[in-house]
Design a protein around this motif. Structure first.
Motif, PDB file in Angstrom:
ATOM      1  N   ALA A   8     -51.226 -27.086  36.292  1.00  0.00           N
ATOM      2  CA  ALA A   8     -50.571 -27.549  35.135  1.00  0.00           C
ATOM      3  C   ALA A   8     -49.610 -28.591  35.750  1.00  0.00           C
ATOM      4  N   SER A  30     -51.489 -13.404  33.912  1.00  0.00           N
ATOM      5  CA  SER A  30     -51.146 -14.379  32.709  1.00  0.00           C
ATOM      6  C   SER A  30     -52.163 -14.235  31.701  1.00  0.00           C
ATOM      7  N   LYS A  37     -51.945 -20.275  24.329  1.00  0.00           N
ATOM      8  CA  LYS A  37     -50.646 -20.330  24.563  1.00  0.00           C
ATOM      9  C   LYS A  37     -50.337 -22.023  25.093  1.00  0.00           C
ATOM     10  N   SER A  38     -49.141 -22.382  24.775  1.00  0.00           N
ATOM     11  CA  SER A  38     -48.889 -23.886  25.313  1.00  0.00           C
ATOM     12  C   SER A  38     -48.830 -23.759  26.904  1.00  0.00           C
ATOM     13  N   GLU A  39     -48.471 -22.687  27.303  1.00  0.00           N
ATOM     14  CA  GLU A  39     -48.426 -22.394  28.911  1.00  0.00           C
ATOM     15  C   GLU A  39     -49.667 -22.503  29.572  1.00  0.00           C
ATOM     16  N   ASP A  40     -50.897 -22.533  28.764  1.00  0.00           N
ATOM     17  CA  ASP A  40     -52.271 -22.681  29.122  1.00  0.00           C
ATOM     18  C   ASP A  40     -52.545 -24.139  29.366  1.00  0.00           C
TER      19      ASP A  40
END
Length: 121
Positions: free
Chosen positions: A40, A62, A86-89
């Motif tokens: 990321a 996660s 999810k956005s965090e992916d």
């Protein structure tokens, strides 16, 4: 020479799904463990999932229950099915494999160039 070609990334809404693919090609004798990593923005590259030649798998906490790694040994290909995104992916996803080339006695680790997954919230 050996190459890993990863593909399947794109833009998806939160809750959606994507399937990544990574095909190994070249002078391959045998492929051992295959993996998916992700990086990321402003973060270190991290292991997402791995699968042995026999099909044993492991996942980062996660993504457990949402992502599934699989492989086709005949096609020298590994997949990552990603559900409930999810956005965090959001990250660049890289495939990785331990490969023994024809005529070699040891395995080397190879990387794909990465495919971008963007999850919008």
């Amino acid at each position: 020479q050996v190459q890993l070609l990863d593909s399947g990334g794109g833009l998806v809404q939160a809750g959606g799904s994507l399937r990544l693919s990574c095909a190994a090609s070249g002078t391959i004798s045998r492929i051992d463990t295959m993996r998916w990593y992700r990086q990321a923005p402003e973060k270190k590259r991290a292991l997402v999932a791995g699968i042995t030649r026999e099909g044993d798998t492991n996942y980062a906490d996660s993504v457990k229950g949402r992502f599934t790694i699989s492989r086709d040994n005949a096609e020298n290909t590994v997949y990552l099915q990603m559900n409930s995104l999810k956005s965090e992916d959001t990250a660049v996803y890289y495939c990785n494999a331990d490969i023994r080339e024809v005529g070699a006695h040891v395995y080397d680790t190879y990387w794909g160039k990465g495919t971008l997954v963007t999850v919008s919230s």
